[in-house]
Design a protein around this motif. Sequence first.
Motif, PDB file in Angstrom:
ATOM      1  N   PRO A 269     -15.720  -2.487  -1.015  1.00  0.00           N
ATOM      2  CA  PRO A 269     -15.260  -2.399   0.374  1.00  0.00           C
ATOM      3  C   PRO A 269     -13.753  -2.149   0.448  1.00  0.00           C
ATOM      4  CG  PRO A 269     -15.736  -4.683  -0.227  1.00  0.00           C
ATOM      5  CD  PRO A 269     -16.217  -3.819  -1.363  1.00  0.00           C
ATOM      6  N   ARG A 270     -13.366  -1.263   1.377  1.00  0.00           N
ATOM      7  CA  ARG A 270     -11.957  -0.926   1.579  1.00  0.00           C
ATOM      8  C   ARG A 270     -11.287  -0.454   0.287  1.00  0.00           C
ATOM      9  NH1 ARG A 270      -9.661  -2.999   6.298  1.00  0.00           N
ATOM     10  NH2 ARG A 270      -7.915  -1.638   5.721  1.00  0.00           N
ATOM     11  N   ALA A 271     -11.990   0.358  -0.501  1.00  0.00           N
ATOM     12  CA  ALA A 271     -11.416   0.874  -1.752  1.00  0.00           C
ATOM     13  C   ALA A 271     -10.289   1.849  -1.443  1.00  0.00           C
ATOM     14  CB  ALA A 271     -12.499   1.561  -2.577  1.00  0.00           C
ATOM     15  N   LEU A 272      -9.221   1.784  -2.239  1.00  0.00           N
ATOM     16  CA  LEU A 272      -8.030   2.603  -2.018  1.00  0.00           C
ATOM     17  C   LEU A 272      -7.487   3.068  -3.368  1.00  0.00           C
ATOM     18  CD1 LEU A 272      -6.265   0.285   0.585  1.00  0.00           C
ATOM     19  CD2 LEU A 272      -7.283   2.524   1.103  1.00  0.00           C
ATOM     20  N   PRO A 273      -6.645   4.094  -3.387  1.00  0.00           N
ATOM     21  CA  PRO A 273      -6.006   4.504  -4.641  1.00  0.00           C
ATOM     22  C   PRO A 273      -5.093   3.398  -5.173  1.00  0.00           C
ATOM     23  CG  PRO A 273      -5.820   6.234  -2.985  1.00  0.00           C
ATOM     24  CD  PRO A 273      -6.340   5.025  -2.287  1.00  0.00           C
ATOM     25  N   TRP A 274      -4.962   3.381  -6.491  1.00  0.00           N
ATOM     26  CA  TRP A 274      -4.117   2.371  -7.135  1.00  0.00           C
ATOM     27  C   TRP A 274      -2.676   2.489  -6.623  1.00  0.00           C
ATOM     28  CZ3 TRP A 274       0.132   1.865 -10.365  1.00  0.00           C
ATOM     29  CH2 TRP A 274       0.263   0.638 -11.028  1.00  0.00           C
ATOM     30  N   GLY A 275      -2.066   1.329  -6.321  1.00  0.00           N
ATOM     31  CA  GLY A 275      -0.686   1.303  -5.848  1.00  0.00           C
ATOM     32  C   GLY A 275      -0.545   1.518  -4.361  1.00  0.00           C
ATOM     33  N   SER A 276      -1.649   1.486  -3.612  1.00  0.00           N
ATOM     34  CA  SER A 276      -1.580   1.675  -2.160  1.00  0.00           C
ATOM     35  C   SER A 276      -0.798   0.532  -1.515  1.00  0.00           C
ATOM     36  CB  SER A 276      -2.985   1.742  -1.557  1.00  0.00           C
ATOM     37  OG  SER A 276      -3.691   2.870  -2.027  1.00  0.00           O
ATOM     38  N   PRO A 277      -0.098   0.814  -0.405  1.00  0.00           N
ATOM     39  CA  PRO A 277       0.710  -0.240   0.232  1.00  0.00           C
ATOM     40  C   PRO A 277      -0.114  -1.434   0.690  1.00  0.00           C
ATOM     41  CG  PRO A 277       0.580   1.728   1.616  1.00  0.00           C
ATOM     42  CD  PRO A 277       0.047   2.104   0.278  1.00  0.00           C
ATOM     43  N   GLU A 278      -1.402  -1.205   1.047  1.00  0.00           N
ATOM     44  CA  GLU A 278      -2.246  -2.328   1.443  1.00  0.00           C
ATOM     45  C   GLU A 278      -2.423  -3.311   0.286  1.00  0.00           C
ATOM     46  OE1 GLU A 278      -3.607   1.254   3.884  1.00  0.00           O
ATOM     47  OE2 GLU A 278      -2.870   0.836   1.861  1.00  0.00           O
ATOM     48  N   PHE A 279      -2.635  -2.781  -0.915  1.00  0.00           N
ATOM     49  CA  PHE A 279      -2.772  -3.643  -2.085  1.00  0.00           C
ATOM     50  C   PHE A 279      -1.470  -4.384  -2.385  1.00  0.00           C
ATOM     51  CE2 PHE A 279      -6.278  -0.732  -3.964  1.00  0.00           C
ATOM     52  CZ  PHE A 279      -7.231  -1.382  -3.187  1.00  0.00           C
ATOM     53  N   ILE A 280      -0.375  -3.654  -2.336  1.00  0.00           N
ATOM     54  CA  ILE A 280       0.923  -4.284  -2.607  1.00  0.00           C
ATOM     55  C   ILE A 280       1.195  -5.398  -1.595  1.00  0.00           C
ATOM     56  CG2 ILE A 280       3.403  -3.891  -2.857  1.00  0.00           C
ATOM     57  CD1 ILE A 280       1.680  -2.545  -5.010  1.00  0.00           C
ATOM     58  N   GLY A 281       0.845  -5.160  -0.337  1.00  0.00           N
ATOM     59  CA  GLY A 281       1.063  -6.177   0.702  1.00  0.00           C
ATOM     60  C   GLY A 281       0.239  -7.422   0.486  1.00  0.00           C
ATOM     61  N   LEU A 282      -1.047  -7.248   0.075  1.00  0.00           N
ATOM     62  CA  LEU A 282      -1.889  -8.410  -0.187  1.00  0.00           C
ATOM     63  C   LEU A 282      -1.334  -9.255  -1.323  1.00  0.00           C
ATOM     64  CD1 LEU A 282      -5.603  -7.198   0.087  1.00  0.00           C
ATOM     65  CD2 LEU A 282      -4.478  -8.962   1.443  1.00  0.00           C
ATOM     66  N   GLY A 283      -0.926  -8.591  -2.397  1.00  0.00           N
ATOM     67  CA  GLY A 283      -0.360  -9.332  -3.516  1.00  0.00           C
ATOM     68  C   GLY A 283       0.925 -10.039  -3.146  1.00  0.00           C
ATOM     69  N   PHE A 284       1.759  -9.369  -2.353  1.00  0.00           N
ATOM     70  CA  PHE A 284       3.017  -9.985  -1.948  1.00  0.00           C
ATOM     71  C   PHE A 284       2.772 -11.185  -1.039  1.00  0.00           C
ATOM     72  CE2 PHE A 284       6.680 -10.354   0.933  1.00  0.00           C
ATOM     73  CZ  PHE A 284       7.682 -10.541  -0.008  1.00  0.00           C
TER      74      PHE A 284
END
Length: 577
Positions: A269-284
């Motif tokens: 679900p909600r798969a995105l390319p590696w390094g997407s800002p959504e992923f970075i935001g979740l980790g941050f």
Amino acid sequence: MSSVGSTKEQPAPIATPSPTPDRHQKLVKKFTTREGWLGDYDYAWLCMPTLPFASGGKVNRSPPFYALEQELPILLALSCGLQHALAMLAGLITPPIIFASSLNLDSATQSYMVSASLIGCGILSLVQMSRIKLFRGYYLGTGLITVVGTSFATLSTANAIFTALYANGTCTSTTASDGTVTRNPCPDAYGMVLGTSLICCFIEIFMAFLPVRALQRVFPPIVTGTVILMIGASLIGSSGMANWGGGSNDCQSRPTSGFFQLCPHVGAPRALPWGSPEFIGLGFLSFIAIVITEMFGSPFMKNISIIVGLAVGCIVAGAAGYIDGSSITSAPAITFLWVHRFKIRVYPPAILPMLAVYISLAMEAIGDITASAEVSRVEVDGPEFDSRIQGGVLSDGIGGFISALFTVTPLSIFAQNNGVIAITRCANRAAGRFCCAFLILFGVLGKISGVFLAIPNPVLGGVTTFLFASVMTSGARVLSYIRWTRRDRFILAAALSFGVGDLLQPGVFTHLFDGVNNPNKGLQGLFDSITIVLSTPFLVSGIIAATLNLMLPQEYQEVAEEEEVQVVDDDIEKRKE
């Protein structure tokens, strides 16, 4: 080095009260009185958040310190045991999740590996805390709240072994039309790591019977600090930041097609390319939750700040639709060891790297036991302390053997709970036993493992990056013990030359023996062993640091300067007294 002018006087022993109540009376009093349940501990202090200016300039009264064998209230033992378990939890679940991800194992196997790790940690931690007397003054265990967990050193080495197994065809891969290589599931590779660790653990068992002083001379802080520093640094690069960007699997290379075109995969679900800002935001978000908890949280919350970071990240990720709950639904309600089994075999090229891993585990154990003894307010010098070191290293080695039979990679002494002892001022082993009970309970309840596996990669990456950076900080702290003479700087520079270079260019040593034509099976195994060692930053750094430390003599002038500094320090301490 002896401390001139200092004294090591111990208080006189307290006379045993008479008459002594029998065991039955003690139990009745324990479970039927307010003192037995609550004691005089300040529970409000433990749960009160740290708000700016809330104290009005007053200093809060610290709660009493509970020593190893002191009578401990039941509620405090439960709460401290839970804190120990929660403080360890992120560090215990991370290695099996990374192992399973590296080998693309199915969710049922992944869930079992997490449960087995928790159960094994609980059982073997009980052994470490027991301090069982053996023969001729030897012990098994430290007798402190010394817990065990899957070593990050094993994690780094196992990844290099997995890479070698996929490269030589033992584990298969699939190549897409665009050239993207995807690893196929390979549980046999995990069984090879287990089998190899099963036979290599005997080197640590042998080390446990060597004089402690000899071990400390061979592995001084300049060696142990370098190893710990490089373990943390390599894990940040290979796992922490990779997961923060979306995943440490094949999606990290951002292929243009195939199953891993998006992270964690195209079906998520909600798969995105590696390094997407959504992923970075979740980790941050998870990372900053840890920082805020440290700033404003209560002592209880500070002890479990890693879990707070995971919880905050998962809540937001779940609300935004990033969590796949299939791992939770597929996980069994109740599980135990050996529900899933692996073909345990010895992989000869991994023997040399795994021997080096067990030597590094012994080095880590010495430092962690020292830290546990300091924070528990017991002696950190003398025969009793040496016996704790010996018992801890022996239990560490035997634990490596038993953990392999438990289908868990080597479980070694974990230092992540020392902060709990320092903050709660409770070093009592009763709290440690409750901690072990909680860990076993978490492992037996299979749905809990499913919840851990459902954590999105960016949330896990934001938390584990902080966790691995804490390992680096521990290495830097150990390095701060050295004198920083010219010799020390030279040794460290030589060790880091290979370690950091290998970290920044991971494939530099993988083609070292490509020019050898048609090597026989034994020679190829030796080449693979050397390649794995050279490709593992902490192993090559530790070997170089230990070798140079034994070979390079101390310069006369530096020895004289060190002795002069020691005399001055002793004089200052004497004046303070």
